[in-house]
Design a protein around this motif. Structure first.
Motif, PDB file in Angstrom:
ATOM      1  N   ALA B 248      38.359  49.370  36.247  1.00 38.64           N
ATOM      2  CA  ALA B 248      37.433  50.302  35.613  1.00 38.64           C
ATOM      3  C   ALA B 248      36.546  50.909  36.678  1.00 38.64           C
ATOM      4  N   GLU B 249      36.010  52.093  36.370  1.00 37.88           N
ATOM      5  CA  GLU B 249      35.043  52.701  37.285  1.00 37.88           C
ATOM      6  C   GLU B 249      33.764  51.870  37.254  1.00 37.88           C
ATOM      7  N   PRO B 250      33.139  51.637  38.395  1.00 41.24           N
ATOM      8  CA  PRO B 250      31.886  50.879  38.398  1.00 41.24           C
ATOM      9  C   PRO B 250      30.837  51.581  37.553  1.00 41.24           C
ATOM     10  N   LEU B 470      44.159  46.405  47.111  1.00 40.69           N
ATOM     11  CA  LEU B 470      44.206  47.836  46.847  1.00 40.69           C
ATOM     12  C   LEU B 470      44.151  48.141  45.361  1.00 40.69           C
ATOM     13  N   GLU B 471      44.678  47.234  44.557  1.00 45.57           N
ATOM     14  CA  GLU B 471      44.707  47.513  43.113  1.00 45.57           C
ATOM     15  C   GLU B 471      43.446  47.083  42.404  1.00 45.57           C
ATOM     16  N   LEU B 472      42.769  46.038  42.923  1.00 42.10           N
ATOM     17  CA  LEU B 472      41.670  45.417  42.189  1.00 42.10           C
ATOM     18  C   LEU B 472      40.303  45.947  42.614  1.00 42.10           C
ATOM     19  N   CYS B 473      40.142  46.184  43.932  1.00 43.15           N
ATOM     20  CA  CYS B 473      38.791  46.426  44.442  1.00 43.15           C
ATOM     21  C   CYS B 473      38.380  47.883  44.293  1.00 43.15           C
ATOM     22  N   ASP B 474      37.048  48.091  44.370  1.00 40.94           N
ATOM     23  CA  ASP B 474      36.533  49.444  44.397  1.00 40.94           C
ATOM     24  C   ASP B 474      36.400  49.934  45.832  1.00 40.94           C
ATOM     25  N   ILE B 487      34.855  50.377  56.336  1.00 39.83           N
ATOM     26  CA  ILE B 487      34.667  50.178  54.905  1.00 39.83           C
ATOM     27  C   ILE B 487      35.273  51.393  54.231  1.00 39.83           C
ATOM     28  N   VAL B 488      36.289  51.176  53.394  1.00 44.08           N
ATOM     29  CA  VAL B 488      37.059  52.303  52.868  1.00 44.08           C
ATOM     30  C   VAL B 488      37.101  52.275  51.340  1.00 44.08           C
ATOM     31  N   ASP B 489      37.389  53.405  50.770  1.00 48.48           N
ATOM     32  CA  ASP B 489      37.530  53.511  49.324  1.00 48.48           C
ATOM     33  C   ASP B 489      38.910  52.988  48.934  1.00 48.48           C
ATOM     34  N   ALA B 490      38.934  51.960  48.113  1.00 48.02           N
ATOM     35  CA  ALA B 490      40.205  51.307  47.796  1.00 48.02           C
ATOM     36  C   ALA B 490      41.115  52.213  46.981  1.00 48.02           C
ATOM     37  N   ARG B 491      40.560  53.247  46.360  1.00 45.03           N
ATOM     38  CA  ARG B 491      41.401  54.098  45.513  1.00 45.03           C
ATOM     39  C   ARG B 491      42.217  55.093  46.332  1.00 45.03           C
TER      40      ARG B 491
END
Lengths: 370, 513
Positions: B248-250, B470-474, B487-491
């Motif tokens: 889900a989106e934070p 990659l699938e779970l984190c934000d 620090i990267v955007d997991a999406r």
């Protein structure tokens, strides 16, 4: 692959040892019971070979040697036996919290001697100067303090510098023995024996000393059980003993627990010393504890940190020790025979744990072989 | 097909005790010139089966045929005689020896001639495309180099059948690709390669055939080019599983934990953490990726008050009072007394998070036993909590008074995570929470983390499986040798980009120049 490698075929090994983790509790105790009974029978058989008396007769000598003639109303021997058991049990119970914390306190001998010394000093210096009702608590406090101090010194070093507690506590025994030797030399006036004094926690004559000494240890047994099982301290001891890392993780102050537990361990050793000096002998010598501080290590180990099991095992071992000594005595065997007897039994009891943890698989037991 | 069977297992059974059947009636065949994957969840008996081939265990029932002949393999030496070589998950090398010395260690045939052996090693390296200096000492090697030494060790001994136990667990994606190239070359050379794994994409990209084990039973063998991920999963688990992790989106993320410039130097003067700065936000899962031992443990322990730090700040913004507390140099008890609800699922579950010999109830008490002024323990509420966790998280246990070490890995983790979540934390740190867990338990843990995220908890997730991260984190923070390398955007990030960041520091930096 064109070339066939010729390899000498090996047969399946005759047996292999397999770890097991599934024995039900009654089988576990069954194995232990068999180990005790079988080793006793073997040793009784060996003694009857050595003495020429039958096995039944040997058992009878042991029984009479320990209990005397209870059926004729003579309880003196029984009391002696219970007192011996109580003293050894007291030392074993002192070691139990330390062992549960995996702190290998091998210094019960010295801690008890120092406790006894504390009692002796009070008895000699304060006899007649204080009323008995005041003297007894003073003796108790001083011996507990002396034992606790002797126990806490290695604990402090363990907590701060991570020294090896086994060697440290062991060495402290020798220092304690020499201090006693020196004290006896001063007070004994050259004879190297201190004459028994009247003061103490129990009268030196009559049966009342047995009641007092035995009830102190019975009380300690129950307190130890409750302390270990139901108190927050006991819980902290188990966590520290099982995993220092877990203790750190949940914020237990490991150093504090080590020091506190050894204060308690030493204090109970001090009580044992007090019973020996102020309750039983009314005097002190270097052999007052007589190696029971080391036997207690074995008892605490056999009791698996449960005070009631410890009490049970101690009762058995003290019975065998006294009984075998009687057999050795009455049949002109060397007194070392009693030690051999008890040593073999303890070895079997400890050794049987192997059969509880492992099982054997023999060659023929494989199914599906042609 | 003219392929020769290299090794055949017939009706192999191995039991541990009366209840544990590690392998039940397993039969399978591996041929020369092929890569066979043994696929199964943790505890399905893959490693036990391979240990019987390499002589570490002896089967209770069944037979093993090597090149068509029945073989009795009673020791690793016997296995070596049959030209079987196993590369274990945990390397068995002598640190102070060089690669060549390690390779010839224990060979008692021929003369000790290090030079000649080094040449031989070079020859093997060239033949298969390894990259190894025979003179290099093991202690100065990276993990992938150590693995290379292990592989050359068995090749040097003339192994025809190579068994690799989870070889990619410690490798970066780039190193994995390199290893796979080498393995393909060996296959083309006619060797029989057996690889134990539970990673599906590896199975599909590398192997020719896959044999699947489930709970010690042999399920079946399929050709890799005729199958797909979901079919294999179904074989592994025994039922259909959805492989998608919800993300889900934070919601309304706020800075909860602000770490700035944290340095941590070990007793030997090695920098474990090197000016680490990042922010963990509420309602968000921050992943931490990196090669094992890059400072992940030290970082979490520093936040939890278990690791002394040499400089830097750990600031906690209390959502209730709005105050900011500095957690630096505070003990776990002091942190708790500040009202900071910090929960921590450490990597070492039974050695740190729980006490293996204690039962579930006593383990529940670990966090709460000191509450109240009584000298005695209160076991009623921990017992209720234990019962609740057992039923809510479906912990498979005979009862609440079973020592936790007797539970399986997944159930141990449920007990630990359950306890940590029950404290309704504002920050939840989890280290390798699904290591050793089966697929169902893993997904249950992911769902629990997502639930906490919904509740606005700031979650820090240290993981090893990049696909999961990659699938779970934000967001994903990558650390290498104690430094934050990105620090990267997991999406939007790819696995390869993370792989590059993982190796982008310390010694590796020089090689990349």
């Amino acid at each position: 692959m064109t070339e066939k490698t010729v390899i000498k075929q090996r047969r399946e090994p005759l047996f292999h040892i397999v770890k097991r983790d599934d024995m039900v509790w009654w089988k576990v105790w069954g194995v232990r019971a068999i180990a005790i009974v079988a080793s006793i029978l073997v040793m009784v058989f060996i003694s009857s070979l050595l003495t020429g008396k039958g096995m039944g007769k040997t058992v009878e000598i042991m029984y009479r040697g320990v209990f005397g003639r209870i059926e004729k109303g003579s309880f003196k021997m029984l009391f002696k036996y219970l007192e011996e058991t109580a003293i050894l049990l007291c030392l074993a119970l002192a070691l139990t919290p330390a062992f549960k914390m995996k702190f290998w306190n091998c210094g019960a001998e010295g801690q008890a001697l120092m406790g006894g010394l504390g009692a002796m000093v009070c008895m000699i210096e304060l006899e007649g100067k204080l009323p008995t009702a005041v003297l007894i608590p003073v003796i108790a406090v001083v011996s507990i303090l002396c034992g606790a101090i002797w126990g806490v010194i290695p604990a402090i070093f363990k907590a701060l510098f991570d020294t090896n507690e086994t060697l440290f506590t062991l060495m402290m025994n020798y220092i304690a023995t020499q201090i006693i030797a020196y004290y006896v030399y001063i007070k004994g006036g050259g004879s190297n024996v201190i004459q028994p004094v009247e003061a103490g926690i129990a009268p030196s004559t009559g049966n009342s000393r047995y009641y007092i000494n035995i009830s102190i240890v019975i009380a300690i047994t129950f307190i130890a059980y409750i302390y270990l099982k139901y108190s927050k301290h006991g819980y902290e001891i188990s966590v520290v003993g099982e995993s220092r890392n877990t203790a750190r993780y949940i914020g237990i102050n490991v150093k504090k627990v080590i020091i506190r537990t050894m204060l308690i361990s030493g204090a109970v050793c001090g009580i044992a010393g007090m019973i020996l000096v102020a309750g039983k002998d009314h005097s002190i010598r270097t052999a007052t504890v007589g190696g029971q501080g080391f036997t207690a290590i074995m008892m605490a180990w056999l009791g698996q940190c449960n005070p009631f099991i410890t009490a049970f095992m101690t009762a058995i071992i003290v019975f065998l020790n006294l009984g075998a000594a009687k057999v050795a005595d009455s049949c002109y065997l060397n007194s070392a025979f009693a030690d051999i007897f008890v040593g073999v039994v303890i070895l079997c009891v400890v050794g049987c744990e192997f059969f509880i943890r492992y099982s054997f698989k023999f060659r023929g037991s494989r199914k599906g072989d042609k | 097909m003219t392929k020769q069977p290299a090794i055949e297992l017939k009706n192999i059974t191995k039991r541990f005790g009366a209840q544990v059947i590690a392998n039940n009636n397993v039969s399978l065949t591996a041929y020369h010139g092929e890569i066979l994957s043994i696929l199964g969840e943790n505890g399905s008996g893959k490693t036990t089966l391979m240990n019987m081939i390499s002589g570490i265990y002896f089967p209770d029932e069944g037979q093993i045929f090597i090149n068509g002949q029945e073989a009795v393999i009673a020791s690793p030496k016997d296995a070596f005689k049959f030209k079987i070589g196993m590369i274990h998950q945990h390397f068995k090398l002598v640190d102070v020896f060089s690669a060549a010395e390690n390779v010839i260690l224990g060979i008692d045939e021929g003369k000790y001639n290090l030079k000649k052996s080094a040449e031989e090693i070079k020859k093997i390296s060239e033949q298969y495309g390894f990259d190894l200096d025979p003179e290099k000492k093991v202690y100065s090697m990276a993990v992938s180099e150590k693995q290379t030494v292990e592989i050359i060790k068995v090749l040097y001994r003339g192994a025809d059948i190579l068994i690799l136990d989870e070889p990619t667990a410690v490798l970066t994606p780039q190193e994995t690709a390199k290893l796979f190239d080498v393995l393909r070359k060996m296959r083309d050379d006619g060797k029989c390669i057996i690889i134990i794994t539970h990673k599906l994409h590896e199975v599909l990209s590398l192997s020719d055939r896959v044999s699947v084990l489930r709970k010690g039973e042999y399920v079946g063998t399929v050709n890799t080019n005729e199958t797909n991920e979901s079919e294999l999963t179904e074989m592994m688990v025994g039922k259909k599983v959805s492989l998608n992790i919800d993300r889900a989106e934070p919601k309304d993320p706020q800075d909860r934990l602000v770490i700035s410039g944290v340095d941590c130097i070990s007793r030997d003067g090695v920098a474990l953490l090197d000016s680490v700065s990042f922010t963990a936000r509420s309602g968000e899962i921050l992943g931490i990726a990196g090669i094992a031992g890059s400072g992940q443990r030290e970082l979490l322990e520093a936040i939890a008050g278990l690791q002394h730090i040499n400089s830097g700040e750990i600031l906690y913004n209390d959502p209730k009072s709005g105050k900011t507390e500095n957690l630096r140099d505070k003990t776990p008890v002091q942190i708790r007394e500040l009202g900071v609800r910090l929960s921590f699922v450490p990597e070492d579950r039974l050695g740190m998070g729980l006490v293996g010999n204690m039962d579930i109830v006593d383990n529940m008490m670990l966090r709460s036993y000191s509450k109240g002024h009584s000298m005695f323990l209160e076991r009623k509420s921990p017992k209720d909590l234990a019962m609740k966790i057992i039923s809510d998280l479906e912990v498979a246990t005979p009862g609440a008074s079973t020592p936790v070490r007797r539970l399986s890995g997944g159930n141990v983790q449920k007990v630990l995570v359950g306890r940590e979540i029950s404290a309704s934390p504002t920050v939840l740190m989890v280290a390798y929470p699904v290591r050793g867990l089966d697929i169902n338990s893993s997904y249950m843990i992911y769902n629990l983390l997502n639930e906490q995220k919904e509740k606005g908890v700031a979650i820090i997730f240290v993981g090893e499986d990049l696909d999961v991260l990659l699938e779970l984190c934000d967001r994903i923070m990558v650390i290498g040798s104690g430094k934050v390398t990105g620090i990267v955007d997991a999406r939007s990030v790819t696995k390869e980009e993370i792989g590059l960041l993982m190796t982008k520091s310390g010694e590796e930096e020089k090689q990349n120049d």
